[in-house]
Design a protein around this motif. Structure first.
Motif, PDB file in Angstrom:
ATOM      1  N   ILE A 215     105.659  49.465 -77.862  1.00  0.00           N
ATOM      2  CA  ILE A 215     106.936  50.006 -78.568  1.00  0.00           C
ATOM      3  C   ILE A 215     107.344  49.392 -79.947  1.00  0.00           C
ATOM      4  O   ILE A 215     107.546  50.154 -80.866  1.00  0.00           O
ATOM      5  N   LYS A 218     105.216  51.316 -82.335  1.00  0.00           N
ATOM      6  CA  LYS A 218     105.554  52.539 -82.665  1.00  0.00           C
ATOM      7  C   LYS A 218     106.926  52.230 -83.643  1.00  0.00           C
ATOM      8  O   LYS A 218     107.061  53.356 -84.462  1.00  0.00           O
ATOM      9  N   LEU A 304     109.301  54.564 -72.314  1.00  0.00           N
ATOM     10  CA  LEU A 304     110.069  54.551 -73.499  1.00  0.00           C
ATOM     11  C   LEU A 304     109.034  54.800 -74.536  1.00  0.00           C
ATOM     12  O   LEU A 304     109.201  55.493 -75.626  1.00  0.00           O
ATOM     13  N   GLU A 305     107.922  53.897 -74.243  1.00  0.00           N
ATOM     14  CA  GLU A 305     106.945  53.870 -75.404  1.00  0.00           C
ATOM     15  C   GLU A 305     106.227  55.338 -75.291  1.00  0.00           C
ATOM     16  O   GLU A 305     105.950  55.770 -76.417  1.00  0.00           O
ATOM     17  N   LEU A 308     108.556  57.758 -77.703  1.00  0.00           N
ATOM     18  CA  LEU A 308     108.781  57.626 -78.808  1.00  0.00           C
ATOM     19  C   LEU A 308     107.824  58.246 -80.166  1.00  0.00           C
ATOM     20  O   LEU A 308     106.905  58.446 -79.583  1.00  0.00           O
TER      21      LEU A 308
END
Lengths: 308, 250
Positions: A215, A218, A304-305, A308
């Protein structure tokens, strides 16, 4: 009126926090001189010369200043103090280390960690871990001040100030550098990052901090930690965000598995947008978060990763 | 060698701080007080050096009115040998505290002075460094490890980038960070014993130092409060909000 600002650097680059400290110095009023003390620090001096709002850069380049030992730096700054009304440094570990020595040598008080400048002698600073905000008027003729940079916006860097070399060498001879264990990271510094993702005790171990890395990559984010995670030995102390660690105010702060102890909140509650990921819906972190999600971080982070 | 440990009486770290309605200061009436956590770590480190046979005597000192004797007794119960109270009713700033401590250093001639890096009330982080300047001693601030080696002490310091180790000529000043040690609890027999250990009282006025304040506290206000936001139901919603509402990611 004139202000001497101590430049934070590592002999290679000027730390971004210095630009905010210069902004605080501008609010005090008067001509600003930036001091670069180090060894083989010419590139820092050149960067410093571009800082807007300053009239000149003083460079003290000597082995005595290589590791910015408080004993030697305080003598240098004290020697330069007679020409200035305000002596200002960033409230990072270097400035916190040597500035009170300067104040004592000048026989004046120090005003620490200011977050606001009301006038040339009146300053605003947090006390009681940020649970109260004090407005303090200095009665000393010279003001010795450290600046908490989260309170100020950086000045621009398209200036062209004069660089003056100093040949003064102040070596107290009572201390020496032995070694350093510095964390090497490709990611931005916590103090300079516009996005920070931090893990707490909920991460369970140091290996799980890898879940934050994808994360962070990114988002171009720095990775931080709560005191609980540092005390538990998950990650090193230099990642600690909080009252006794780093005080940060990024555009986006993502707190993962962090309950939100006062100590931690004191270090990040000035962030523009706060996101909390925690499986405990009652965690105090949700009371300061703009966006909260009650979820198991081991499921939420990979998702979430990927999104994104 | 002697070790001097200056300690401060502060609000207990568990107590929620409240600002007085007239904004003159925080309200400390009937609030639980305790030894400053960083000072407690300093006491512990000094006692460990004594237990290791490196220190011969540990002296705790505190500056304040009679109530700070309570914290000195705590230090004695933890293992300090004797205590000194410098009596004053005034709240002194760090420079004046350092000047008084300088006098005690001159009297006692300690090889090491260990202090907390900051107090959790004023959050100044100044006294140790100021005392070091006034006594012309080197300093190891924010210590996570202290190793005495002959006439030097090696101090590992918590700095922004990681850890830095410096070697200081003794006598020297050390200020403690959180990870230096975990302080012990005082046992009941030691608490009883501490009541009989020597505690000298000296008057701050007798030192002949100008202790007039260097600053005026104009006002104290509560911090701006942050409003709790919203709870989102899914990661998709979170990403959408961060992109389109908060506009902090693209």
């Amino acid at each position: 009126m004139s202000v001497l600002v101590y430049a934070e650097h590592d002999n290679q680059t000027l730390k971004a926090e210095t630009l905010k400290t210069v902004a605080a110095a501008q609010a005090m009023g008067g001509e600003i001189t930036l001091l670069v003390a180090g060894h083989h620090c010419q590139t820092v001096a050149e960067e410093a010369a571009k800082v807007n709002g300053i009239s000149k850069v003083l460079v003290a380049d000597n082995t005595a200043y290589e590791y910015q030992l408080a004993e030697n730096i305080s003598l240098l700054v004290t020697a330069l103090a007679s020409e200035h009304d305000h002596i200002v440094a960033t409230a990072l570990t270097t400035g916190k280390n040597f500035m009170p020595r300067v104040a004592a040598l000048l026989d004046v008080a120090q005003i620490s960690d200011i977050i606001g400048v009301e006038s040339s002698d009146t300053f605003v600073r947090p006390i009681y871990a940020g649970n109260a905000i004090a407005t303090v008027q200095s009665l000393d003729s010279k003001k010795v001040i450290t600046v908490r940079t989260t309170g100020f916006d950086a000045v621009a860097t398209d200036g062209n100030a004069e660089i003056v070399s100093l040949d003064t060498v102040t070596d107290a001879g009572t201390s020496s550098y032995v070694s350093e264990e510095l964390t090497v990271s490709e990611r931005p510094d916590l103090g300079a990052a516009s996005v920070i993702i931090s893990g707490g005790r909920g991460m369970q171990n140091g290996d799980n901090f890898k879940l934050l890395e994808g994360i962070a990559d990114k988002l171009g984010a720095a990775i931080g930690a709560s005191r609980a995670a540092v005390d538990a030995g998950f990650v090193p102390n230099d990642m600690q965000v909080g009252q006794t660690g780093k005080i940060v105010a990024p555009d986006l702060y993502i707190a993962v598995g962090i309950s939100g102890a006062i100590q931690h909140l004191a270090g990040m509650k000035d962030s523009k947008v706060i996101v909390a990921i925690n499986k405990d819906a009652e965690a105090p972190i949700f009371q300061v978060a703009d966006y909260g999600i009650v979820a198991d971080l081991f499921e939420a982070l990979p998702e979430l990763e990927s999104k994104l | 060698m002697k070790i001097l440990v200056p300690i401060k009486r502060v609000i207990d770290y568990n107590v929620k701080v409240r600002v007085k309605p007239d904004n003159s200061n925080v309200d400390l009436a009937n609030v639980k007080m305790a030894i400053n956590p960083f000072c407690e770590i300093a006491v512990e480190e000094a006692i460990r050096l004594k237990e290791a046979g490196i220190a011969s005597e540990v002296i705790a000192v505190s500056i304040g009115d009679k109530s700070c004797q309570e914290q000195l007794r705590t230090a004695l119960a933890l293992g300090a040998d004797r205590a000194i109270q410098i009596d004053t009713a005034e709240t002194l700033d760090a420079l004046n505290i350092a000047k008084l401590l300088q006098k005690i250093v001159e009297e006692e001639q300690p090889k090491l002075v260990i202090l907390g890096k900051q107090s959790i009330d004023s959050d100044n982080n100044q006294t140790g460094q100021m005392l070091a300047a006034l006594t012309n001693m080197p300093q190891g601030t924010f210590a996570s490890e202290v190793k005495v080696d002959g006439d030097k002490v090696n101090v590992t310091r918590e700095v922004d980038g990681g850890l830095q180790t410096v070697a200081l000529n003794l006598p020297a000043i050390v200020t403690t960070d959180l990870r230096l040690n975990e302080p012990r609890y005082a046992s009941l027999p030691n608490i009883m014993k501490a009541k009989r250990k020597p505690l000298d009282v000296k008057s701050a006025a007798d030192f002949g130092i100008d202790l007039s304040p260097r600053s005026t506290l104009l006002k104290v206000t509560p911090p701006a409060t942050r409003q709790a936001g919203i709870i989102v139901e899914s990661i998709d919603e979170l990403v959408e909000k961060l992109k389109n509402e908060a506009k902090v990611i693209s």
